[in-house]
Design a protein around this motif. Structure first.
Motif: not given
Length: 156
Positions: A149-153
């Motif tokens: 699961v990728p997180l985008y900041f």
């Protein structure tokens, strides 16, 4: 003594003549004026760099949440202010994420980031945290088993 008096008169006369000639001498000069200027270019802001670390148990529907610690770093040469950080499940370019098996961002919930607006010195960073959990959709979510699961900041 008469010679001395005559000599004194000549010295005095010569001195008076020299002073008179010198006092009446003309001096030539140019007048001038000038201006000057200089320019420089201010640097532009640099995009913050954000690194993160995730701790906690693996995600599962309705299971425990994970804690995501992140650092917002200023790569610029001057002080930059970070007012807020947004975090969401998305690809590294911010576009919508869907896994190969059909798991989507809607299967997860990202909490509100704990980050205080601050001025960040060059080459320094400010830290924050956010939580991530898998939502229990009351349906089969096998499509998310083993998904990365990728997180985008984004900081602004």
């Amino acid at each position: 003594m008469a010679k001395v008096a005559g000599r004194k008169k000549r010295i005095i006369g010569t001195t008076v003549a020299l002073v008179a000639i010198g006092g009446g001498a003309a001096f030539a000069y140019w007048t001038a004026a000038g201006t000057g200027s200089a320019t420089t270019k201010a640097d532009t802001s640099k995009s913050f760099t954000i690194t993160s670390e995730i701790t906690g148990e693996p995600l599962s529907p309705g299971g425990p949440e994970q804690l995501v610690s992140f650092t917002v770093t200023n790569p610029g040469t001057g002080v930059q202010t970070a007012n807020k950080v947004d975090v969401r499940v998305a690809n590294s370019d911010g576009t919508t994420w869907t896994s190969e098996k059909g798991c989507t961002a809607g299967d997860f919930a990202v909490g509100t980031p704990d980050f205080t607006a601050t001025s960040i010195q060059p080459s320094e960073g400010a830290t924050g945290t956010v939580t991530l959990r898998m939502v229990n959709l009351n349906e089969n979510q096998d499509r998310c088993k083993g998904a990365t699961v990728p997180l985008y900041f984004s900081a602004s």
